[in-house]
Scaffold this motif. Sequence first.
Motif, mmCIF file in Angstrom:
data_model
loop_
_atom_site.group_PDB
_atom_site.id
_atom_site.type_symbol
_atom_site.label_atom_id
_atom_site.label_comp_id
_atom_site.label_asym_id
_atom_site.label_seq_id
_atom_site.Cartn_x
_atom_site.Cartn_y
_atom_site.Cartn_z
ATOM 1 N N ALA A 1 8.234 -45.793 32.018
ATOM 2 C CA ALA A 1 7.223 -46.282 32.954
ATOM 3 C C ALA A 1 6.115 -47.029 32.204
ATOM 4 O O ALA A 1 5.636 -48.072 32.657
ATOM 5 C CB ALA A 1 6.634 -45.121 33.743
ATOM 6 N N ALA A 2 5.709 -46.491 31.049
ATOM 7 C CA ALA A 2 4.665 -47.137 30.254
ATOM 8 C C ALA A 2 5.128 -48.492 29.726
ATOM 9 O O ALA A 2 4.356 -49.449 29.682
ATOM 10 C CB ALA A 2 4.260 -46.229 29.092
ATOM 11 N N TYR B 1 1.504 -57.288 19.077
ATOM 12 C CA TYR B 1 0.824 -56.602 20.175
ATOM 13 C C TYR B 1 1.765 -55.594 20.834
ATOM 14 O O TYR B 1 1.418 -54.427 21.042
ATOM 15 C CB TYR B 1 0.377 -57.658 21.183
ATOM 16 N N ALA B 2 2.996 -56.064 21.167
ATOM 17 C CA ALA B 2 3.968 -55.208 21.854
ATOM 18 C C ALA B 2 4.426 -54.058 20.968
ATOM 19 O O ALA B 2 4.590 -52.919 21.439
ATOM 20 C CB ALA B 2 5.167 -56.043 22.296
ATOM 21 N N LEU B 3 4.643 -54.333 19.689
ATOM 22 C CA LEU B 3 5.098 -53.292 18.768
ATOM 23 C C LEU B 3 4.039 -52.211 18.601
ATOM 24 O O LEU B 3 4.356 -51.007 18.578
ATOM 25 C CB LEU B 3 5.441 -53.910 17.408
ATOM 26 N N THR B 4 2.785 -52.622 18.520
ATOM 27 C CA THR B 4 1.689 -51.648 18.420
ATOM 28 C C THR B 4 1.560 -50.840 19.705
ATOM 29 O O THR B 4 1.327 -49.628 19.671
ATOM 30 C CB THR B 4 0.358 -52.362 18.126
ATOM 31 N N ASP B 5 1.712 -51.502 20.845
ATOM 32 C CA ASP B 5 1.677 -50.802 22.129
ATOM 33 C C ASP B 5 2.800 -49.775 22.226
ATOM 34 O O ASP B 5 2.613 -48.686 22.780
ATOM 35 C CB ASP B 5 1.790 -51.792 23.288
ATOM 36 N N MET C 1 -4.927 -47.013 30.663
ATOM 37 C CA MET C 1 -3.853 -46.935 31.650
ATOM 38 C C MET C 1 -2.502 -46.794 30.963
ATOM 39 O O MET C 1 -1.623 -46.046 31.428
ATOM 40 C CB MET C 1 -3.871 -48.187 32.529
ATOM 41 N N LEU C 2 -2.318 -47.491 29.853
ATOM 42 C CA LEU C 2 -1.061 -47.423 29.114
ATOM 43 C C LEU C 2 -0.816 -46.005 28.606
ATOM 44 O O LEU C 2 0.288 -45.458 28.733
ATOM 45 C CB LEU C 2 -1.088 -48.408 27.939
ATOM 46 N N ILE C 3 -1.842 -45.394 28.023
ATOM 47 C CA ILE C 3 -1.712 -44.037 27.497
ATOM 48 C C ILE C 3 -1.461 -43.036 28.618
ATOM 49 O O ILE C 3 -0.584 -42.171 28.519
ATOM 50 C CB ILE C 3 -2.977 -43.655 26.701
ATOM 51 N N GLY D 1 4.055 -48.122 19.782
ATOM 52 C CA GLY D 1 3.598 -46.986 18.988
ATOM 53 C C GLY D 1 2.597 -46.138 19.760
ATOM 54 O O GLY D 1 2.647 -44.902 19.713
ATOM 55 N N LYS D 2 1.704 -46.787 20.514
ATOM 56 C CA LYS D 2 0.731 -46.051 21.326
ATOM 57 C C LYS D 2 1.434 -45.251 22.417
ATOM 58 O O LYS D 2 1.029 -44.132 22.741
ATOM 59 C CB LYS D 2 -0.283 -47.011 21.943
ATOM 60 N N ILE D 3 2.486 -45.839 22.989
ATOM 61 C CA ILE D 3 3.231 -45.150 24.044
ATOM 62 C C ILE D 3 3.894 -43.886 23.497
ATOM 63 O O ILE D 3 3.835 -42.813 24.105
ATOM 64 C CB ILE D 3 4.294 -46.093 24.652
ATOM 65 N N LEU D 4 4.499 -44.011 22.327
ATOM 66 C CA LEU D 4 5.210 -42.877 21.733
ATOM 67 C C LEU D 4 4.247 -41.796 21.237
ATOM 68 O O LEU D 4 4.607 -40.617 21.174
ATOM 69 C CB LEU D 4 6.099 -43.368 20.584
ATOM 70 N N LEU D 5 3.028 -42.197 20.892
ATOM 71 C CA LEU D 5 2.043 -41.243 20.368
ATOM 72 C C LEU D 5 0.924 -40.979 21.377
ATOM 73 O O LEU D 5 -0.167 -40.550 20.992
ATOM 74 C CB LEU D 5 1.438 -41.778 19.068
#
Length: 228
Positions: free
Chosen positions: A38-39, A163-167, A26-28, A169-173
Amino acid sequence: MDFYDLKNAFFIGFVMSFMIGPVFFMLIKTSILKGARAAIAFDVGVILGDISFMLIAYYGSRSLLEKIKDDPRLFLVGGLILIVYGLITFLDKNNKKEGEAVPDVKIMESNNYLKLLFKGFALNFINVGVLATWLGVILVVGPTLDMNPTSIFWYFATILFGYALTDLGKILLAKQLKSKLTPLVIYRIKRGMGVLLIVFGALIMLKSFIPKEDIDNLLDKVKIEQID
């Protein structure tokens, strides 16, 4: 609490961010279809869900944590929880090498950030496995920090930061990640996370049979070697 503990906490947050599940996809998808803001709003809701579970796990197991502090053999409880959840993840019938696709999660049409935040919270909060994971972590970490509220707060704050910092990174990529999430990759990640949880749980259970003095000496040795 020292840098060694904070580094471990950050690593736990990093690993937990890659737990494959509805929140991950869902995040991606939110990032791709709705944009980074939004993410991020959705992810804030997810983290609030994690905080709620952490508080439930901490205060709900307070008496058990006090007993573990005096009797390390009760580490068996925390280790067993992680092993069981790891086995469930590893043996999940949906973990198929072929035919599994990235879930097609429906995204809201308008960028209502408050609704996205609530959706992130709700989607995370209904996952009982998340509560089990936090309970296992708290039962293990609490006694090692001598049940010091300040140390426990900063340890879990660091987990959430990782956790948030990794998320983020997932949002940006997100677009690149989506193209790489083939059924085989998803299968391997799920199985890998299951194995990690089982191994960590087994090590924690083994720890319950080792005298506390030996554990402290080993940790001190490791810390000294890392400083050198």
